[in-house]
Design a protein around this motif. Structure first.
Motif, PDB file in Angstrom:
ATOM      1  N   TYR A 357       0.871  -1.179   0.000  1.00 54.46           N
ATOM      2  CA  TYR A 357       0.000   0.000   0.000  1.00 54.46           C
ATOM      3  C   TYR A 357       0.903   1.221   0.000  1.00 54.46           C
ATOM      4  O   TYR A 357       1.608   1.498   0.966  1.00 54.46           O
ATOM      5  CB  TYR A 357      -0.894  -0.002   1.239  1.00 54.46           C
ATOM      6  CG  TYR A 357      -1.923   1.115   1.247  1.00 54.46           C
ATOM      7  CD1 TYR A 357      -3.122   0.974   0.569  1.00 54.46           C
ATOM      8  CD2 TYR A 357      -1.685   2.300   1.926  1.00 54.46           C
ATOM      9  CE1 TYR A 357      -4.069   1.988   0.561  1.00 54.46           C
ATOM     10  CE2 TYR A 357      -2.623   3.327   1.934  1.00 54.46           C
ATOM     11  CZ  TYR A 357      -3.813   3.165   1.255  1.00 54.46           C
ATOM     12  OH  TYR A 357      -4.737   4.166   1.252  1.00 54.46           O
ATOM     13  N   ARG A 359       1.728   5.446  -1.193  1.00 51.01           N
ATOM     14  CA  ARG A 359       1.128   6.749  -1.474  1.00 51.01           C
ATOM     15  C   ARG A 359       1.181   7.084  -2.960  1.00 51.01           C
ATOM     16  O   ARG A 359       2.203   6.873  -3.604  1.00 51.01           O
ATOM     17  CB  ARG A 359       1.899   7.860  -0.756  1.00 51.01           C
ATOM     18  CG  ARG A 359       1.930   7.763   0.713  1.00 51.01           C
ATOM     19  CD  ARG A 359       2.779   8.892   1.258  1.00 51.01           C
ATOM     20  NE  ARG A 359       2.070  10.158   1.219  1.00 51.01           N
ATOM     21  CZ  ARG A 359       2.667  11.333   1.278  1.00 51.01           C
ATOM     22  NH1 ARG A 359       3.977  11.416   1.331  1.00 51.01           N
ATOM     23  NH2 ARG A 359       1.970  12.440   1.279  1.00 51.01           N
ATOM     24  N   ALA A 360       0.099   7.631  -3.458  1.00 53.78           N
ATOM     25  CA  ALA A 360       0.062   8.048  -4.856  1.00 53.78           C
ATOM     26  C   ALA A 360       1.019   9.212  -5.104  1.00 53.78           C
ATOM     27  O   ALA A 360       1.390   9.501  -6.235  1.00 53.78           O
ATOM     28  CB  ALA A 360      -1.354   8.453  -5.239  1.00 53.78           C
ATOM     29  N   ARG A 398      -1.295  -1.317  -4.213  1.00 51.73           N
ATOM     30  CA  ARG A 398      -2.512  -0.541  -4.001  1.00 51.73           C
ATOM     31  C   ARG A 398      -2.089   0.884  -3.672  1.00 51.73           C
ATOM     32  O   ARG A 398      -1.247   1.087  -2.800  1.00 51.73           O
ATOM     33  CB  ARG A 398      -3.343  -1.122  -2.861  1.00 51.73           C
ATOM     34  CG  ARG A 398      -4.033  -2.422  -3.228  1.00 51.73           C
ATOM     35  CD  ARG A 398      -4.933  -2.234  -4.442  1.00 51.73           C
ATOM     36  NE  ARG A 398      -5.375  -3.509  -4.988  1.00 51.73           N
ATOM     37  CZ  ARG A 398      -6.542  -4.060  -4.730  1.00 51.73           C
ATOM     38  NH1 ARG A 398      -7.399  -3.456  -3.941  1.00 51.73           N
ATOM     39  NH2 ARG A 398      -6.877  -5.200  -5.273  1.00 51.73           N
ATOM     40  N   LEU A 399      -2.693   1.827  -4.401  1.00 49.42           N
ATOM     41  CA  LEU A 399      -2.288   3.220  -4.229  1.00 49.42           C
ATOM     42  C   LEU A 399      -3.182   3.954  -3.245  1.00 49.42           C
ATOM     43  O   LEU A 399      -4.411   3.849  -3.332  1.00 49.42           O
ATOM     44  CB  LEU A 399      -2.336   3.935  -5.582  1.00 49.42           C
ATOM     45  CG  LEU A 399      -1.049   3.944  -6.399  1.00 49.42           C
ATOM     46  CD1 LEU A 399      -0.432   2.571  -6.474  1.00 49.42           C
ATOM     47  CD2 LEU A 399      -1.310   4.497  -7.777  1.00 49.42           C
ATOM     48  N   GLY A 400      -2.564   4.687  -2.349  1.00 58.34           N
ATOM     49  CA  GLY A 400      -3.321   5.524  -1.438  1.00 58.34           C
ATOM     50  C   GLY A 400      -3.899   6.707  -2.206  1.00 58.34           C
ATOM     51  O   GLY A 400      -3.552   6.952  -3.350  1.00 58.34           O
ATOM     52  N   ALA A 401      -4.785   7.438  -1.558  1.00 60.62           N
ATOM     53  CA  ALA A 401      -5.387   8.578  -2.243  1.00 60.62           C
ATOM     54  C   ALA A 401      -5.365   9.801  -1.336  1.00 60.62           C
ATOM     55  O   ALA A 401      -6.297  10.581  -1.287  1.00 60.62           O
ATOM     56  CB  ALA A 401      -6.798   8.239  -2.688  1.00 60.62           C
ATOM     57  N   GLY A 402      -4.273   9.934  -0.583  1.00 61.70           N
ATOM     58  CA  GLY A 402      -4.104  11.130   0.212  1.00 61.70           C
ATOM     59  C   GLY A 402      -4.943  11.170   1.458  1.00 61.70           C
ATOM     60  O   GLY A 402      -5.785  12.039   1.621  1.00 61.70           O
ATOM     61  N   ALA A 403      -4.783  10.191   2.318  1.00 66.20           N
ATOM     62  CA  ALA A 403      -5.426  10.238   3.621  1.00 66.20           C
ATOM     63  C   ALA A 403      -4.404   9.734   4.639  1.00 66.20           C
ATOM     64  O   ALA A 403      -4.012   8.579   4.606  1.00 66.20           O
ATOM     65  CB  ALA A 403      -6.685   9.392   3.652  1.00 66.20           C
ATOM     66  N   CYS A 406      -4.742   6.554   6.808  1.00 67.44           N
ATOM     67  CA  CYS A 406      -4.549   5.230   6.214  1.00 67.44           C
ATOM     68  C   CYS A 406      -3.200   4.608   6.586  1.00 67.44           C
ATOM     69  O   CYS A 406      -2.946   3.447   6.274  1.00 67.44           O
ATOM     70  CB  CYS A 406      -4.705   5.281   4.703  1.00 67.44           C
ATOM     71  SG  CYS A 406      -6.409   5.543   4.219  1.00 67.44           S
ATOM     72  N   SER A 415      -8.877   0.700   3.389  1.00 68.18           N
ATOM     73  CA  SER A 415      -8.581   1.380   2.137  1.00 68.18           C
ATOM     74  C   SER A 415      -8.211   0.369   1.048  1.00 68.18           C
ATOM     75  O   SER A 415      -8.619   0.513  -0.105  1.00 68.18           O
ATOM     76  CB  SER A 415      -7.451   2.380   2.346  1.00 68.18           C
ATOM     77  OG  SER A 415      -7.216   3.116   1.179  1.00 68.18           O
ATOM     78  N   ILE A 416      -7.464  -0.660   1.399  1.00 71.38           N
ATOM     79  CA  ILE A 416      -7.133  -1.700   0.405  1.00 71.38           C
ATOM     80  C   ILE A 416      -8.421  -2.379  -0.069  1.00 71.38           C
ATOM     81  O   ILE A 416      -8.565  -2.729  -1.229  1.00 71.38           O
ATOM     82  CB  ILE A 416      -6.170  -2.752   0.999  1.00 71.38           C
ATOM     83  CG1 ILE A 416      -4.802  -2.116   1.254  1.00 71.38           C
ATOM     84  CG2 ILE A 416      -6.012  -3.946   0.041  1.00 71.38           C
ATOM     85  CD1 ILE A 416      -3.762  -3.091   1.744  1.00 71.38           C
ATOM     86  N   GLY A 421     -11.162   4.953   4.322  1.00 74.36           N
ATOM     87  CA  GLY A 421     -10.112   4.467   5.203  1.00 74.36           C
ATOM     88  C   GLY A 421     -10.313   4.912   6.634  1.00 74.36           C
ATOM     89  O   GLY A 421      -9.692   5.841   7.108  1.00 74.36           O
TER      90      GLY A 421
END
Lengths: 719, 172
Positions: A357, A359-360, A398-403, A406, A415-416, A421
């Motif tokens: 997991y 970060r984007a 799996r890419l995070g989306a800025g939280a 998470c 989140s995954i 999240g």
């Protein structure tokens, strides 16, 4: 039948052959650093410049390559020139123009461009040889080895040619005391003053290493030393996690395999049962590097003991702490290590699916991981029946989306799974019920990068490093107002002072040290009095901060501690997921109070109110985010109460940071009347004729500070 | 409503690569876990999440629209307002903040005439954002325009940097 070990060995032979043909048979190699920060500093253009220069007809034969983070962020882009039979030369702050000169003068002419070298720029001593005497606990104990070297060098009249320094523990305590001679790469063991005298005479003077005192084996950590002549910065470091960062090309599987890569996996699959792997990790004393410090072996034990049709391994690369870039650098510099660690974990607990997991916000790290996964899969190191061992394992990104939340393990799992999240109460812990309700182990990037080290060098050796309860090393991203910013890895137990002053080279501009912040928004600020705290989980916690994931930000006299607390609260308040009331409301109210104080509207008793609320939020919040959110407030109040009082009682910001409490005025003696400030002032509140001293109208001034920026004569006073 | 938005709200089909990705992952175990990835692809394609596209995702992935919206609003990465042509982000990590990132934000608001973070300038050329730490702390303070990172940025350099992207400073 070929075992996995045989297969990896065979792979290594092939890799070394290929590398030899493409790289090592070239008399000269040039490597360009290429992590995100190096690219920001212009490394891409520098690489292209070299590529163009070296592709011209009649250009010298040179192998050009990329490496990951070279650790010395403030001097980037860093370029190494490694010529056979010569000391590796590191050029710093390289530009395309400098590249041209390096090719012309050094590669063609054989003459080092001295003014661009690290030794020159970083003002290091110009010496032929450096003797690094191990400064580890075991070697230091009254053997007088360092003194013997110093005496010998003096007697033989070698002071100009040889420097004697103290080095980080080599991790070879059982054969200590040790010393390392750079650039020859000779490690001497079991030293006595008599042996030292011999080494000084034969090796340092006569240039012939003393074979009978030299250590023949090799530890992976030591591979790093010969490549770097930068004793000041690397002297106190010990690189395990970062053993390949800045050394190998992160986009080449061959290079990783050539330096014992996937050796640990092969060994595990050939010789060890899952239980033996878990036991080895337990024995090593490795603890979670994400900040919590939970024993990794115990976590694996919990998951391994669960009966389930499906288990998962997860790598937490959601490095969200502001000021932390260890995980990004590790992945960008050595992505295969993470995959290897995940696979070993999967084998140990009985999982055959892994997730990273990430970060984007880390596009380069993502790209390199994707590449590493594809290469490993193509080589049969990932997928079904790995290396013919009947062990299946695959890895997905799996890419995070800025939280930020998470990064908390239960939120990360949500989140995954593709949901919001948000954390949930524990127990059940993820090792019992994690991803889709199945037993799941979540390990941080740095933790996983240590796993191959534990397997290859043995848990006993790993456990011999560090302190009683914190084993091994810790990576820090050293940033803020310190001279040498960069990626640093030191043995546990090194003091903060050593990190800030020896590795970090002290405070920028000779200003006064005020605090060092560890652990990001969940950590605390430690004052000068706490500088001798050793870096380990328990000592830092006792000093009111936390180890955290490894961000270390140095603050000087120009930093306002109330403002720092406000900054972190603004962050956690914004990142609070809103599920539980203490965190959602508590962080908001604390932030409001801090904002009032920094605006000069604080009242007597506010600090006590803050402390009371901090205590509630700490005790009542659901997850780590809320429980740790008050730490910056509590620690700044504890150590810098006087600054809070100055804001509240005197309505003054001693550091001159809080805009509402700062005034700007003209120092008449310095003012030349150039009118630069008056022209910049957005509210036109600066009065004065050309060539006469100006005056600022305090009533109208909006305290934007543009006059200070515009003045070239130091005539604006900020107070 | 702009012409582009109009087109999107009535859009029945998602852009081809995204539709294909949903089809490919449909039969994998726990297929709905790809929701975040799908939203990321849409944001990358349009620059924001158009309402119409969210409905299509809900139908195609068989996930309730309420959940799709819930996920989309939870993560900072997603935005529902169209972005300017260029995105200017100031890193607000600790190291950048200590080194004056706040001043950069104020100057940029001034220069671009943007009142609120996340919004675009009037001419639609620039969106101003504050980024979570981008991990280039040793180069603080940093500014990211589209994909390019600028290191050690001083406030007086801002007009020059922006001018590379077609910014014309107001005459003083």
């Amino acid at each position: 039948m070929a075992t996995p070990k045989d297969k990896v060995l065979q792979m290594r032979r092939g890799a070394v052959m290929r590398l030899f043909e493409s790289k090592f048979q070239n008399p000269t190699r040039i490597t360009v650093g290429s992590a995100t920060c190096e690219n920001a500093a212009g490394a891409g253009a520098v690489y292209d410049a070299f590529a163009e220069l070296l592709s011209k007809p009649g250009a010298p034969k040179v192998a050009l390559g990329r490496v990951g983070c070279t650790g010395r962020c403030d001097l980037e882009p860093v370029v190494s020139v490694i010529a056979q039979g010569h000391i590796p030369v590191k050029y710093v702050k390289v530009t395309p123009a400098r590249a041209e000169k390096i090719v012309e003068q050094h590669i063609r002419g054989g003459k080092i461009v001295d003014e661009f070298t690290m030794r020159h720029v970083a003002n290091l001593p110009m010496t032929g040889k450096v003797v690094g005497v191990c400064g580890g606990m075991h070697c230091r104990q009254g053997q007088g080895i360092r003194e013997a070297f110093l005496r010998g060098v003096e007697e033989q009249g070698l002071k100009e040619q040889v420097a004697v320094t103290t080095s980080a523990c080599f991790g070879l305590c059982e054969r200590g005391p040790n010393a390392f001679v750079y650039p020859d790469g000779v490690l001497y063991q079991k030293l006595t003053p008599e042996k030292v005298a011999k080494i000084v005479e034969k090796h340092l003077k006569g240039d012939r290493p003393v074979a009978e005192c030299a250590w023949g084996g090799k530890r992976i950590a030591n591979r790093f030393l010969p490549l770097y002549g930068d004793e000041a910065f690397f002297g106190k470091q010990l690189r395990l996690t970062l053993r390949n960062c800045g050394v190998i090309d992160p986009e080449s599987l061959d290079e990783y395999v050539a330096v014992e890569g996937y050796d640990a996996l092969a060994r595990v699959l050939t010789e060890m049962s899952p239980k033996q792997v878990v036991d080895a990790v337990v024995k090593s004393g490795l603890r979670g590097r994400g900040g919590g410090g939970f024993p990794t072996g115990t976590k694996w034990q919990f998951a391994a003991s669960q009966k389930a049709d499906q288990k998962y391994m997860v790598c937490n690369a959601d490095e969200g702490d502001p000021g932390a870039f260890m995980d990004r650098s590790t992945i960008e510099g050595d992505p295969h290590t993470i995959l290897e660690g995940l696979m070993i974990g999967g084998y140990a607990i009985g999982a055959n699916q892994g997730y990273v997991y990430i970060r984007a916000e880390y596009p380069l790290a993502i790209k390199r991981l994707e590449r590493a996964i594809a290469d490993a899969r193509a080589a049969g190191l990932l997928g079904r029946n790995i290396l013919g061992s009947k062990f299946d394992f695959d890895i997905e990104l799996r890419l995070g989306a800025g939280a930020f939340v998470c990064g908390e393990e239960t939120a990360l799992l949500k989140s995954i799974e593709g949901s919001r999240g948000m954390p949930r109460p524990r127990p059940p812990f993820p090792t019992t019920a994690g991803l889709w309700g199945k037993p799941t182990v979540i390990n941080n990037v740095e933790t996983l990068a240590n796993v191959p080290v534990v397997i290859i060098d043995g848990p006993e050796w790993f456990a011999s490093l560090g302190t009683a309860k914190s084993k091994g090393t810790k990576v820090f991203s050293l940033a803020g107002k310190v001279n040498n910013t960069g990626l640093v890895e030191v043995p546990m137990g090194t003091t903060l002072r050593e990190v800030v002053y020896d590795v970090g080279g002290g405070i920028k501009g000779g200003k006064a040290f005020k605090a060092v912040q560890t652990g990001g928004p969940a950590g605390g600020c430690m004052p000068a009095a706490a500088l001798d705290t050793p870096v380990d989980y328990d000592s830092l916690a006792a000093a009111g901060s936390i180890m955290g994931s490894g961000g270390m930000i140095v603050m000087d006299e120009d930093t306002c501690m109330v403002d720092v607390a406000r900054f972190f609260l603004e962050f956690t308040q914004d990142e609070s997921c809103g599920k539980c009331t203490p965190c959602r409301e508590g962080t908001k109210r604390m932030l409001e109070m801090l904002e009032r104080i920094t605006k000069g509207q604080g009242q007597e008793g506010d600090v006590e109110k803050l402390l009371r609320l901090a205590d509630t939020v700490k005790k009542a919040s659901l997850c780590g985010l809320g429980q740790a959110a008050p730490n910056p407030v509590i620690s700044t109040i504890k150590h810098f109460r006087d600054e809070y009082d100055a804001h509240i009682r005197e309505k003054k910001c001693p550091a001159g940071v809080c805009a509402s409490l700062v005034t700007y005025s003209v120092i008449p003696e310095n003012c030349t009347g150039c009118t630069a400030c008056a022209r910049k002032c957005p509210v036109k509140c600066i009065d004065g004729a050309p060539k006469k001293a100006h005056v600022i109208d305090q009533e109208q001034c909006i305290r934007c500070g543009q006059c200070l920026a515009a003045c070239k004569f130091d005539a604006i006073l900020r107070k | 409503m702009t012409a582009q938005e109009e087109k999107v709200t009535t859009l029945a089909e998602l852009p081809e690569p995204i539709a294909r990705f949903i089809d490919e992952t449909r039969d994998r175990p726990n297929a709905d876990s790809y929701l975040v990835a799908v939203l990321q692809m849409i944001q990358k394609h349009f620059g924001y999440l158009p309402a119409g596209a969210l409905n299509t995702v809900s139908q195609k992935m068989q996930i309730p629209a309420a959940k799709v919206t819930g996920v989309a609003t939870f993560y900072h990465f997603f935005t529902f307002v169209p972005k300017g042509k260029h995105t200017v982000s100031v890193c607000m990590g600790t190291a950048c903040y200590v080194k004056g990132a706040g001043i950069l934000v104020d100057r940029l608001k001034d220069l671009l005439g943007i009142r609120q973070i996340g919004h675009a300038s009037k001419d639609g050329q620039f969106t101003l954002e504050v980024a979570r730490c981008v991990g280039a702390c040793a180069l603080a303070p940093v500014l990211i325009v589209d994909d390019k990172v600028y290191a050690n940025v001083r406030p007086d350099e801002l007009p020059k940097i922006l001018s590379k992207y077609g910014f014309k400073p107001k005459a003083e």
